[in-house]
Each structure stands twice: as structure tokens, then as C-alpha cells.
Design a protein around this motif. Structure first.
Motif, PDB file in Angstrom:
ATOM      1  N   GLU A  82     -21.497  18.773  -4.218  1.00 55.00           N
ATOM      2  CA  GLU A  82     -20.866  19.756  -5.089  1.00 55.00           C
ATOM      3  C   GLU A  82     -19.351  19.712  -4.887  1.00 55.00           C
ATOM      4  OE1 GLU A  82     -22.509  21.491  -7.277  1.00 55.00           O
ATOM      5  OE2 GLU A  82     -24.518  20.857  -6.609  1.00 55.00           O
ATOM      6  N   THR A  83     -18.607  20.149  -5.885  1.00 58.65           N
ATOM      7  CA  THR A  83     -17.147  20.170  -5.782  1.00 58.65           C
ATOM      8  C   THR A  83     -16.703  21.022  -4.595  1.00 58.65           C
ATOM      9  OG1 THR A  83     -16.956  19.930  -8.179  1.00 58.65           O
ATOM     10  CG2 THR A  83     -15.008  20.693  -6.994  1.00 58.65           C
ATOM     11  N   GLY A  84     -15.845  20.453  -3.750  1.00 59.60           N
ATOM     12  CA  GLY A  84     -15.353  21.160  -2.579  1.00 59.60           C
ATOM     13  C   GLY A  84     -16.255  21.089  -1.365  1.00 59.60           C
ATOM     14  N   GLU A  85     -17.387  20.418  -1.455  1.00 58.52           N
ATOM     15  CA  GLU A  85     -18.328  20.345  -0.335  1.00 58.52           C
ATOM     16  C   GLU A  85     -18.035  19.129   0.538  1.00 58.52           C
ATOM     17  OE1 GLU A  85     -23.184  20.553   0.397  1.00 58.52           O
ATOM     18  OE2 GLU A  85     -22.384  19.912  -1.537  1.00 58.52           O
ATOM     19  N   PHE A  86     -18.067  19.329   1.860  1.00 56.83           N
ATOM     20  CA  PHE A  86     -17.931  18.257   2.833  1.00 56.83           C
ATOM     21  C   PHE A  86     -19.281  17.985   3.474  1.00 56.83           C
ATOM     22  CE2 PHE A  86     -13.343  19.138   2.925  1.00 56.83           C
ATOM     23  CZ  PHE A  86     -12.821  17.868   3.107  1.00 56.83           C
ATOM     24  N   ILE A  87     -19.507  16.718   3.853  1.00 56.70           N
ATOM     25  CA  ILE A  87     -20.667  16.387   4.681  1.00 56.70           C
ATOM     26  C   ILE A  87     -20.234  15.370   5.729  1.00 56.70           C
ATOM     27  CG2 ILE A  87     -21.508  14.529   3.158  1.00 56.70           C
ATOM     28  CD1 ILE A  87     -24.359  15.455   3.895  1.00 56.70           C
ATOM     29  N   PHE A  88     -20.696  15.576   6.940  1.00 58.12           N
ATOM     30  CA  PHE A  88     -20.353  14.713   8.069  1.00 58.12           C
ATOM     31  C   PHE A  88     -21.630  14.073   8.607  1.00 58.12           C
ATOM     32  CE2 PHE A  88     -20.329  14.360  12.695  1.00 58.12           C
ATOM     33  CZ  PHE A  88     -19.297  13.474  12.901  1.00 58.12           C
ATOM     34  N   HIS A  89     -21.594  12.745   8.816  1.00 59.32           N
ATOM     35  CA  HIS A  89     -22.711  12.017   9.408  1.00 59.32           C
ATOM     36  C   HIS A  89     -22.232  11.294  10.663  1.00 59.32           C
ATOM     37  CE1 HIS A  89     -25.160  12.449   5.738  1.00 59.32           C
ATOM     38  NE2 HIS A  89     -24.102  12.059   5.058  1.00 59.32           N
ATOM     39  N   ASN A  90     -23.107  11.213  11.632  1.00 61.36           N
ATOM     40  CA  ASN A  90     -22.889  10.365  12.799  1.00 61.36           C
ATOM     41  C   ASN A  90     -24.146   9.521  12.985  1.00 61.36           C
ATOM     42  OD1 ASN A  90     -22.085   9.154  15.143  1.00 61.36           O
ATOM     43  ND2 ASN A  90     -22.103  11.010  16.393  1.00 61.36           N
ATOM     44  N   HIS A  91     -24.056   8.232  12.662  1.00 56.43           N
ATOM     45  CA  HIS A  91     -25.192   7.317  12.755  1.00 56.43           C
ATOM     46  C   HIS A  91     -25.015   6.439  14.000  1.00 56.43           C
ATOM     47  CE1 HIS A  91     -26.166   8.459   8.647  1.00 56.43           C
ATOM     48  NE2 HIS A  91     -24.955   8.108   8.277  1.00 56.43           N
ATOM     49  N   ILE A  92     -25.943   6.542  14.941  1.00 60.38           N
ATOM     50  CA  ILE A  92     -25.900   5.756  16.171  1.00 60.38           C
ATOM     51  C   ILE A  92     -27.012   4.721  16.114  1.00 60.38           C
ATOM     52  CG2 ILE A  92     -25.995   5.833  18.683  1.00 60.38           C
ATOM     53  CD1 ILE A  92     -25.189   8.785  18.500  1.00 60.38           C
ATOM     54  N   ASN A  93     -26.646   3.438  16.185  1.00 61.89           N
ATOM     55  CA  ASN A  93     -27.616   2.350  16.110  1.00 61.89           C
ATOM     56  C   ASN A  93     -27.658   1.579  17.419  1.00 61.89           C
ATOM     57  OD1 ASN A  93     -28.421   2.093  13.032  1.00 61.89           O
ATOM     58  ND2 ASN A  93     -26.225   2.497  13.091  1.00 61.89           N
ATOM     59  N   LEU A  94     -28.851   1.442  17.968  1.00 59.15           N
ATOM     60  CA  LEU A  94     -29.098   0.567  19.110  1.00 59.15           C
ATOM     61  C   LEU A  94     -29.812  -0.670  18.584  1.00 59.15           C
ATOM     62  CD1 LEU A  94     -29.378  -0.320  22.037  1.00 59.15           C
ATOM     63  CD2 LEU A  94     -31.324   1.228  22.262  1.00 59.15           C
ATOM     64  N   VAL A  95     -29.144  -1.820  18.697  1.00 59.37           N
ATOM     65  CA  VAL A  95     -29.611  -3.056  18.060  1.00 59.37           C
ATOM     66  C   VAL A  95     -29.940  -4.080  19.131  1.00 59.37           C
ATOM     67  CG1 VAL A  95     -29.044  -4.853  16.396  1.00 59.37           C
ATOM     68  CG2 VAL A  95     -28.067  -2.556  16.136  1.00 59.37           C
ATOM     69  N   SER A  96     -31.136  -4.653  19.061  1.00 56.50           N
ATOM     70  CA  SER A  96     -31.543  -5.687  20.015  1.00 56.50           C
ATOM     71  C   SER A  96     -31.707  -7.016  19.293  1.00 56.50           C
ATOM     72  CB  SER A  96     -32.860  -5.297  20.698  1.00 56.50           C
ATOM     73  OG  SER A  96     -33.249  -6.282  21.621  1.00 56.50           O
ATOM     74  N   ASN A  97     -30.981  -8.045  19.772  1.00 58.91           N
ATOM     75  CA  ASN A  97     -31.018  -9.372  19.160  1.00 58.91           C
ATOM     76  C   ASN A  97     -31.615 -10.394  20.135  1.00 58.91           C
ATOM     77  OD1 ASN A  97     -29.349  -9.121  16.523  1.00 58.91           O
ATOM     78  ND2 ASN A  97     -28.061  -8.114  18.054  1.00 58.91           N
ATOM     79  N   ALA A  98     -32.522 -11.210  19.643  1.00 60.49           N
ATOM     80  CA  ALA A  98     -33.069 -12.318  20.429  1.00 60.49           C
ATOM     81  C   ALA A  98     -33.587 -13.360  19.442  1.00 60.49           C
ATOM     82  CB  ALA A  98     -34.189 -11.862  21.354  1.00 60.49           C
ATOM     83  N   SER A  99     -32.736 -14.319  19.099  1.00 65.03           N
ATOM     84  CA  SER A  99     -33.069 -15.284  18.062  1.00 65.03           C
ATOM     85  C   SER A  99     -32.315 -16.578  18.317  1.00 65.03           C
ATOM     86  CB  SER A  99     -32.690 -14.712  16.691  1.00 65.03           C
ATOM     87  OG  SER A  99     -32.987 -15.611  15.648  1.00 65.03           O
ATOM     88  N   ALA A 100     -32.995 -17.696  18.104  1.00 63.80           N
ATOM     89  CA  ALA A 100     -32.343 -18.997  18.332  1.00 63.80           C
ATOM     90  C   ALA A 100     -33.002 -20.062  17.466  1.00 63.80           C
ATOM     91  CB  ALA A 100     -32.426 -19.393  19.800  1.00 63.80           C
ATOM     92  N   LYS A 101     -32.194 -21.062  17.062  1.00 63.45           N
ATOM     93  CA  LYS A 101     -32.703 -22.192  16.304  1.00 63.45           C
ATOM     94  C   LYS A 101     -31.757 -23.366  16.458  1.00 63.45           C
ATOM     95  CE  LYS A 101     -35.833 -23.963  13.578  1.00 63.45           C
ATOM     96  NZ  LYS A 101     -37.243 -24.058  13.990  1.00 63.45           N
ATOM     97  N   ARG A 102     -32.330 -24.550  16.541  1.00 62.13           N
ATOM     98  CA  ARG A 102     -31.530 -25.758  16.669  1.00 62.13           C
ATOM     99  C   ARG A 102     -32.013 -26.801  15.663  1.00 62.13           C
ATOM    100  NH1 ARG A 102     -28.769 -28.430  20.948  1.00 62.13           N
ATOM    101  NH2 ARG A 102     -29.457 -26.841  22.440  1.00 62.13           N
ATOM    102  N   PHE A 103     -31.070 -27.362  14.905  1.00 64.94           N
ATOM    103  CA  PHE A 103     -31.306 -28.510  14.061  1.00 64.94           C
ATOM    104  C   PHE A 103     -30.420 -29.656  14.553  1.00 64.94           C
ATOM    105  CE2 PHE A 103     -32.592 -24.958  11.360  1.00 64.94           C
ATOM    106  CZ  PHE A 103     -33.782 -25.424  10.837  1.00 64.94           C
ATOM    107  N   TYR A 104     -30.535 -30.802  13.928  1.00 64.31           N
ATOM    108  CA  TYR A 104     -29.792 -31.959  14.429  1.00 64.31           C
ATOM    109  C   TYR A 104     -28.283 -31.755  14.347  1.00 64.31           C
ATOM    110  CZ  TYR A 104     -28.852 -33.428   9.595  1.00 64.31           C
ATOM    111  OH  TYR A 104     -28.425 -33.484   8.305  1.00 64.31           O
ATOM    112  N   ASN A 105     -27.801 -30.953  13.407  1.00 65.65           N
ATOM    113  CA  ASN A 105     -26.357 -30.751  13.275  1.00 65.65           C
ATOM    114  C   ASN A 105     -25.948 -29.287  13.354  1.00 65.65           C
ATOM    115  OD1 ASN A 105     -27.469 -29.912  10.841  1.00 65.65           O
ATOM    116  ND2 ASN A 105     -25.695 -30.575   9.649  1.00 65.65           N
ATOM    117  N   GLU A 106     -26.884 -28.416  13.722  1.00 62.39           N
ATOM    118  CA  GLU A 106     -26.608 -26.983  13.666  1.00 62.39           C
ATOM    119  C   GLU A 106     -27.376 -26.260  14.769  1.00 62.39           C
ATOM    120  OE1 GLU A 106     -26.417 -23.617  10.088  1.00 62.39           O
ATOM    121  OE2 GLU A 106     -27.810 -25.311   9.940  1.00 62.39           O
TER     122      GLU A 106
END
Length: 323
Positions: free
Chosen positions: A45-69
């Protein structure tokens, strides 16, 4: 028992507006681009504020091998997005996103490996990586382009946002959202992309609390235009499609279960790896708790449906406050 019935009453939700999960692909080689989450079709609505706080915990475990990459992504990322939105006019909403990013070793590898084994989920690369270590690498034709072995942290890429009302009917709202992402983060430390990105997307919400049996359906679709100057600029695509579909169930109560699918096209060309060269689909599920008409908390878990195109798992905790 009386207290439980009060907590589950619908009085708080009658004034509280539930929104989709505010999430996008959190891969260490993608998260810093200007992908915008689905915020629904209704504007403030006009004049309305909203505040967000998004906390992300990210886990990565990925691998790949090609002849040139070769690509190797092992570590945890903590990303906290401070978001402010303001109803400037009846048809215009303005906003800003300020992300804080930290790459580190973390300590969830054993727990997530047990989760994958228990439910027979993909993620074999994790079992071949050392626990609680960190290393992000990418090389092409023998040239090491990305190399990060030590924890890093800092302010990520700031985004300026605008939303324009297109449709405001009972049971269906639609808006056009735009975002300009600035290269304020360090690209060598995988905090920012090094590019100025622009995105445009349609966000819609179908349903209402009274007229749709307390179920809302969200949809979005857009195009991202990454700018020049990125870490992998030579193989970076000039435009990337993205979108999402989401549902919020049982919203006559304070506890609101939600389910969401997010999609993005490939960000890089000339790569044979899923991590860089393939489209991604993620599924998010969780719930939002409506504390009062202006305040809510949310807990969500995001899994990659197309293995190795996004992190194994993302845990998101969000806080929302309207002013």
C-alpha cells in the motif's frame, strides 16, 4: 488446549500477506548474478514499508572432470540478504537488497551425507571429498579461472528494485518487477559477479483467503541480462531465463505450509559440466509462522532436483516485519 486454539486462529492472518520463498540458485558460481526471487503479484500500500532478513545456509559438494574442463565446488556459504520495500505510489513499489556473503569450511558435511544415504538421494561427490574443507576451482583448457581455498566474506552485489502494478482483481494480482544489480562485491572471492545486471519479470498471485479456500498459487517468469566484466565473462551468456511456481496451503491458520519450484536457464556456454552449462530446477518446502498481523518467521529447505546444477541443500530462515 485453549492456548493452542488461539495460536491456530485465523485472526492474525486476516491482515498478514503471505509471500513465496525469496530464493534463487545459490551455487557459488551463480548466486552473485542478478536472479530475483518471486515476491508475488501484490504491491505494498502507499506509504507502507516492509523489511525482510533472509539467512541462507548453503552446502556445496560437487565435482566433474572432462578432458579439457574441471570444476570442483566444496564448502559452505552463508548469505544474509537485508531487503527493504516501500509503497511509493498506488502503482509503484521501490526496494533495495543488501547481501552479506561468507564462504567457509562449515561443518554439515557428515549430517548431509547421512541424509542423502538415508533417502538414497544423489550426491556421490560428497562421499569422495574431505569433510569440513573448502575449495572452489574451475579450469578450462588448462587455465585456472576460479581458485578460492580460504574463507572470504564481505558485502555482495547490491540490487535496486522497482515493481509496477498491472492487475489488481479479487483473486488475481499481477505486477512487473525490475532489478538493477550493481557490482559492489569482490568477484575474485566469489562474493559478487563483477557485472552490472538487469532483470525483468512478471509476478502473479492467484487466489484469496476467503474465495479460494485458503490456498494461494504463485507464478513468475523473467529474463536476466548479465553485464560485462564477470569472472567467467568469456563463456557467460548474454541472457538467462528464470521462473518459479509456488503454493501456500492452509493459510487460515498462523502456520502456513509452502511448496515451491524454482528454475533458471544455463548461465555459461561452451561448458560440458552440469554445474555451469545446464539449466537448474530446485524444490523448496517449509512453512511460515504468522506471529501477528505485521510480523512473520519462515523456515524453508531447498534441494536441487537436477543434481549438480545447484547446491545439495539450502536452509533458509527469514524474518518479515511490516511498518
Amino acid at each position: 488446549m485453549g492456548l493452542i486454539l488461539i495460536l491456530l486462529s485465523g485472526s492474525a492472518f486476516s491482515q498478514y500477506k503471505v509471500a513465496p520463498f525469496y530464493t534463487h540458485n545459490q551455487s557459488p558460481l551463480i548466486h552473485f548474478f542478478g536472479l530475483q526471487g518471486n515476491e508475488g503479484g501484490a504491491l505494498l500500500e502507499t506509504g507502507e514499508f516492509i523489511f525482510h532478513n533472509h539467512i541462507n545456509l548453503v552446502s556445496n559438494a560437487s565435482a566433474k572432470r572432462f578432458y579439457n574442463e574441471r570444476v570442483y565446488l566444496d564448502g559452505e556459504m552463508y548469505r544474509m540478504d537485508f531487503s527493504v520495500r516501500y509503497g511509493f505510489l498506488d502503482w509503484l513499489e521501490l526496494g533495495i537488497d543488501l547481501p552479506l556473503v561468507r564462504h567457509t569450511t562449515g561443518g554439515l558435511d557428515h549430517l548431509i551425507s547421512s541424509w542423502h544415504e538415508a533417502f538414497n538421494l544423489p550426491g556421490k561427490a560428497r562421499s569422495q571429498m574431505p569433510y569440513n574443507e573448502m575449495g572452489y576451482f574451475y579450469s578450462f583448457n588448462g587455465n585456472k579461472i576460479v581458485s578460492l581455498e580460504q574463507p572470504s566474506s564481505g558485502l555482495g552485489d547490491v540490487s535496486l528494485l522497482g515493481a509496477f502494478k498491472l492487475l489488481n482483481r479479487k483473486g488475481h494480482t499481477l505486477c512487473l518487477r525490475t532489478a538493477l544489480k550493481l557490482p559492489t562485491g569482490n568477484k575474485r572471492q566469489l562474493i559478487g559477479s563483477g557485472s552490472t545486471d538487469f532483470s525483468v519479470q512478471l509476478n502473479g498471485t492467484i487466489g484469496s483467503v476467503n474465495g479460494y479456500r485458503g490456498t494461494l498459487f504463485y507464478y513468475s517468469g523473467g529474463i536476466l541480462f548479465p553485464g560485462q566484466g564477470g569472472l567467467l565473462e568469456e563463456i557467460q551468456r548474454s541472457r538467462v531465463g528464470f521462473g518459479s511456481l509456488g503454493w501456500a496451503f492452509g493459510i487460515q491458520h498462523r502456520l502456513v505450509p509452502k511448496l515451491q519450484l524454482d528454475w533458471n536457464g544455463p548461465f555459461y556456454r561452451e561448458s560440458s559440466t552440469k554445474q555451469l552449462g545446464k539449466a537448474s530446477v530446485q524444490v523448496g518446502f517449509g512453512a511460515e509462522f504468522v506471529l501477528n498481523p505485521k510480523t512473520g518467521f519462515e523456515l524453508g529447505i531447498v534441494e536441487d532436483l537436477v543434481a549438480n546444477t545447484a547446491p545439495d541443500i539450502v536452509i533458509q530462515l527469514s524474518f518479515t516485519r511490516r511498518l
